[in-house]
Design a protein around this motif. Sequence first.
Motif, PDB file in Angstrom:
ATOM      1  N   ASN A  63       0.823  -1.213   0.000  1.00 22.00           N
ATOM      2  CA  ASN A  63       0.000   0.000   0.000  1.00 22.00           C
ATOM      3  C   ASN A  63       0.856   1.262   0.000  1.00 22.00           C
ATOM      4  OD1 ASN A  63      -2.649  -1.098  -0.044  1.00 22.00           O
ATOM      5  ND2 ASN A  63      -2.457  -1.662   2.113  1.00 22.00           N
ATOM      6  N   LEU A  68      -0.978   4.393  -1.489  1.00 19.38           N
ATOM      7  CA  LEU A  68      -2.260   4.346  -0.782  1.00 19.38           C
ATOM      8  C   LEU A  68      -2.125   4.595   0.713  1.00 19.38           C
ATOM      9  CD1 LEU A  68      -3.761   1.159  -2.491  1.00 19.38           C
ATOM     10  CD2 LEU A  68      -4.154   3.548  -3.112  1.00 19.38           C
ATOM     11  N   SER A 141      -6.892  -2.512   1.176  1.00 21.63           N
ATOM     12  CA  SER A 141      -6.730  -3.309  -0.052  1.00 21.63           C
ATOM     13  C   SER A 141      -6.852  -4.804   0.198  1.00 21.63           C
ATOM     14  CB  SER A 141      -5.379  -3.017  -0.722  1.00 21.63           C
ATOM     15  OG  SER A 141      -5.206  -1.645  -0.959  1.00 21.63           O
ATOM     16  N   TYR A 245      -1.626  -4.590  -7.441  1.00 21.82           N
ATOM     17  CA  TYR A 245      -1.544  -4.896  -6.010  1.00 21.82           C
ATOM     18  C   TYR A 245      -1.168  -6.363  -5.762  1.00 21.82           C
ATOM     19  CZ  TYR A 245      -2.748  -5.588  -1.127  1.00 21.82           C
ATOM     20  OH  TYR A 245      -2.691  -5.913   0.198  1.00 21.82           O
TER      21      TYR A 245
END
Length: 467
Positions: A63, A68, A141, A245
């Motif tokens: 992340n 993020l 996530s 991701y």
Amino acid sequence: MTASSFRTDHDLLGYRDIPADAYWGVHTLRALENFPITGQPLSSNAHLVKGLAAVKLAAARTNEELGLLDSVRANAIAQACQEIIDGKLHEQFVVDVVQGGAGTSSNMNANEVIANRALEILGQAKGDYSQLHPNDHVNLSQSTNDVYPTAVRVATINSVRSLLDALATMEEAFADKAAEFRTVVKMGRTQLQDAVPMTLGQEFGTYAVTVGEDRERLAEATLLIHEINLGATAIGTGLNAPAGYSEAACRHLAEVTGLPLVTSVDLIEATQDVGAFVHLSGVLKRVAVKLSKICNDLRLLSSGPRAGFGEINLPAVQSGSSIMPGKINPVIPEVVSQVAYEVVGNDVTITMAAESGQLQLNAFEPIIVHSLDKSISHLEAACRTLTERCIRGITANTERLRLTVQQSIGLVTALNPRLGYAAATAIAQEAQATGRGVAELVLEHQLLTGAELDELLSPERLANLSN
């Protein structure tokens, strides 16, 4: 306790008081109340706790890499996760190992512990989720449906490694006994009846080969567990996980764990499929069944000491009876067989749980995980116990073994090629009727000379040791 001994936490169901020193929160509290099933907390499976922390650490790094999560929060989460991987805070993983919700309670227990430890690292109070939140930041996530299965795979790989090591040690111990007993001749048996001669070394050598083959099959089955679904989120579509991701998370998790993990080519299939666990459990059952067979043999071969086979002696580890003085029981093989029976039962549980999965998720992974953990850990303990408390101390009753070969009717099989079937049968029948030995009767009837008999009945020929 005073009011200051608690902090207030809340979820969609309302507000609850949480012990002020607890790192877990309201979701964990609900699970504690809802699932008083086994009495075994998540902390009883240290590999799984560390697996959850490893996944959360990899997620935090991913992340951060994708922009993020800011580096301050990411570093605090990573530090908290590393502490758990190093063995700290395990007592805070308190939810029961068997739970509804497909592992959600385990994931939330991890999220809350990591969040509250990260808050401490940042100099904030536990429960101040406005600064760092269990869901918004630690679980960013992710969902339980990719976190939990991935953590389980990491945990299972590490757990199986210990079992593989225990099997290798047992294999070596049997091989050592095979070498020690290489020239000790005995009667082989089929259907519990005398068959043909062999050596005790050959008998123990088969145990070494059996254990070695099972060790190889278990290592092969574990390779299937290296495929993960991290990045799948809820059902495998990757919703709420940004592009790239899953690949980055797998890379970071491989770095954290040191394992050659790979992302499944179909995350939807991987999220609902538990076939690798079924396969692994089947191999564990194979190990257990064959291990119990070996233990049955050891019990038979050591039975007696005077009214049984009495061919080998197992180490005496404890008194065997509260009423019969001097009695010694084969307690180590007995306990190992009981573990084997448990593993077979666990395999049935895993089979039914896998079959009961529906549509895009199997909700019964907690019982699969618990059953696998018991099978692996108990088998490891059983293997180490059998090796150290039994196999290494086994001795042979060489003279008794020699006498049983001399007295066995089966010995005539070794003479059949020289005497012919009819003459050999007559000798066998006379030996059976009179209780006399085969060799004695052959010499008496002058069917062979002493030198010929010695050659035919030499240990090397009887057991075919040249091959």
